[in-house]
Scaffold this motif. Sequence first.
Motif, PDB file in Angstrom:
ATOM      1  N   LYS A 140     -14.537   9.777 -42.062  1.00 54.54           N
ATOM      2  CA  LYS A 140     -15.683   9.125 -42.139  1.00 54.54           C
ATOM      3  C   LYS A 140     -16.069   7.500 -41.272  1.00 54.54           C
ATOM      4  O   LYS A 140     -17.602   7.978 -40.678  1.00 54.54           O
ATOM      5  N   VAL A 141     -15.842   7.295 -41.144  1.00 51.88           N
ATOM      6  CA  VAL A 141     -15.731   5.442 -40.422  1.00 51.88           C
ATOM      7  C   VAL A 141     -15.854   6.307 -39.251  1.00 51.88           C
ATOM      8  O   VAL A 141     -17.299   5.766 -38.298  1.00 51.88           O
ATOM      9  N   LYS A 176     -10.654   8.774 -44.844  1.00 51.32           N
ATOM     10  CA  LYS A 176     -11.823   7.265 -44.643  1.00 51.32           C
ATOM     11  C   LYS A 176     -11.867   7.551 -43.416  1.00 51.32           C
ATOM     12  O   LYS A 176     -13.011   6.560 -42.751  1.00 51.32           O
ATOM     13  N   LEU A 191      -7.254   3.452 -41.500  1.00 46.22           N
ATOM     14  CA  LEU A 191      -7.634   4.032 -40.859  1.00 46.22           C
ATOM     15  C   LEU A 191      -6.973   5.674 -40.019  1.00 46.22           C
ATOM     16  O   LEU A 191      -7.280   6.241 -39.699  1.00 46.22           O
ATOM     17  N   LEU A 229     -11.769  -3.565 -43.591  1.00 45.11           N
ATOM     18  CA  LEU A 229     -12.458  -2.773 -44.496  1.00 45.11           C
ATOM     19  C   LEU A 229     -11.737  -2.499 -45.568  1.00 45.11           C
ATOM     20  O   LEU A 229     -12.200  -1.545 -47.036  1.00 45.11           O
ATOM     21  N   ASP A 242     -19.817   7.399 -38.919  1.00 47.14           N
ATOM     22  CA  ASP A 242     -20.953   6.373 -38.318  1.00 47.14           C
ATOM     23  C   ASP A 242     -20.092   5.716 -37.277  1.00 47.14           C
ATOM     24  O   ASP A 242     -21.778   5.396 -36.336  1.00 47.14           O
ATOM     25  N   ALA A 243     -19.499   5.109 -36.585  1.00 47.49           N
ATOM     26  CA  ALA A 243     -19.142   4.807 -35.518  1.00 47.49           C
ATOM     27  C   ALA A 243     -19.481   5.329 -34.527  1.00 47.49           C
ATOM     28  O   ALA A 243     -20.052   4.840 -33.524  1.00 47.49           O
ATOM     29  N   LEU A 248     -14.701  -0.809 -33.144  1.00 51.81           N
ATOM     30  CA  LEU A 248     -15.081   0.035 -33.308  1.00 51.81           C
ATOM     31  C   LEU A 248     -15.131   0.844 -32.304  1.00 51.81           C
ATOM     32  O   LEU A 248     -14.840   1.804 -32.621  1.00 51.81           O
TER      33      LEU A 248
END
Length: 72
Positions: free
Chosen positions: A63-64, A60, A47, A43, A67-68, A6
């Motif tokens: 969005k990751v 997507k 990405l 996942l 959050d990351a 991440l």
Amino acid sequence: MKFEHLKYFVEIAHCSSINKAAKNLFISQPTLTSAIQSLEKDLGFQLLKRSRQGVALTEKGAKVFFDAEKIL
């Protein structure tokens, strides 16, 4: 999924370049690419959109990334 992956993903998103991110993280470009491919496999979706001009986040991936950044 590894926490380190991440961190790598966030650095790539900030740089818009795998090569620049690898230099900033003090790792090789193939190692970084492998880590991101592993994260994408874990996942179950892509990405990053890769091109000669660099990389961009997929929908997507964005969005990751959001959050990351909170996690980190």
